[in-house]
Design a protein around this motif. Structure first.
Motif, PDB file in Angstrom:
ATOM      1  N   TRP A   9     -30.444  62.606  31.012  1.00  0.00           N
ATOM      2  CA  TRP A   9     -29.453  62.952  31.740  1.00  0.00           C
ATOM      3  C   TRP A   9     -29.444  62.114  33.176  1.00  0.00           C
ATOM      4  N   LYS A  10     -30.403  61.582  33.490  1.00  0.00           N
ATOM      5  CA  LYS A  10     -30.321  60.591  34.789  1.00  0.00           C
ATOM      6  C   LYS A  10     -29.593  59.491  34.439  1.00  0.00           C
ATOM      7  N   THR A  11     -29.832  58.783  33.356  1.00  0.00           N
ATOM      8  CA  THR A  11     -29.037  57.611  32.884  1.00  0.00           C
ATOM      9  C   THR A  11     -27.577  58.033  32.744  1.00  0.00           C
ATOM     10  N   ASP A  14     -26.209  58.332  36.060  1.00  0.00           N
ATOM     11  CA  ASP A  14     -25.712  57.249  37.027  1.00  0.00           C
ATOM     12  C   ASP A  14     -24.373  56.441  36.158  1.00  0.00           C
TER      13      ASP A  14
END
Length: 216
Positions: A9-11, A14
């Motif tokens: 989810w973070k990638t 971003d």
């Protein structure tokens, strides 16, 4: 699919914000540039009209990928332009050509009497165009401009070809790592859908506002 999202989810987020940033910069830049060249296309001066028409025809008929790679490979060799800016500049130039045609079409739909009346009241051609005709042309062009803005968001995936770290670029990285492209690209498709639906909704609100709250 949910597991892939939770693990990455973070990638994905971003990439999502990079896509939004590129789209916003591209939207503003192409709207400004498109308006300028639309005005040049409609200018009474033949030389200015030639410049406007040449710009529109040139960038409207060259693939976006070619424009982007020109900045990423050729221009970046001397000026060190990043993948993000190569793709975003390509988006601005490419989209502005289509926006110029949308605005020109909107202005052409304005009653010629508006220009004649403004000139009869002492305004110069430039004053009449900017103060009277162009605002009405923008109003008429809103639906077609909305379509171009949505196309711009989708075309922002061009950044993935030049390491722009956008949503599609991150999807390619994740897909290569988890060997599950099906679910990865479904997630990315949904994220693009969130952006495009939001743009469409915003344009509908703007159109309603400029039409005095009336809906079609």
């Amino acid at each position: 699919m949910i597991n892939i999202f939770l693990e990455n989810w973070k990638t994905l987020l971003d990439g999502f914000w990079i896509t939004i940033l590129s789209s916003i910069v591209g939207l503003v830049g192409s709207l400004v540039l498109g308006t300028i060249f639309a005005l040049l296309e409609m200018a009474p001066n033949k030389f200015l009209k030639f410049i406007g028409s040449a710009f529109v025809e040139f960038f409207r008929n060259i693939p976006l990928l070619v424009i982007t790679l020109f900045f990423y490979v050729v221009v970046a060799a001397d000026f060190h332009i990043s993948g993000f800016w190569s793709g975003t500049i390509g988006l601005i130039l490419y989209t502005s050509a289509f926006i110029a045609e949308c605005i020109r079409g909107g202005v052409d739909s304005v009653d010629p009497g508006q220009m004649e009346g403004a000139r009869a009241n002492g305004l110069t051609y430039t004053q009449a165009m900017v103060q009277v005709v162009l605002p009405q042309g923008f109003k008429l062009a809103i639906p077609s401009l909305g379509n171009q803005f949505i196309n711009l968001v989708k075309n922002s995936s061009i950044l993935s070809f030049v390491a722009g770290f956008d949503l599609m670029y991150q999807a390619n990285v994740i897909s290569g790592a988890n060997l599950d492209p099906f679910n990865t690209y479904i997630i990315v498709g949904i994220m693009y859908l969130i952006i495009t639906v939001s743009v469409s909704k915003c344009m509908s609100i703007i159109e309603s506002k400029v039409n005095g709250g009336a809906t079609e």
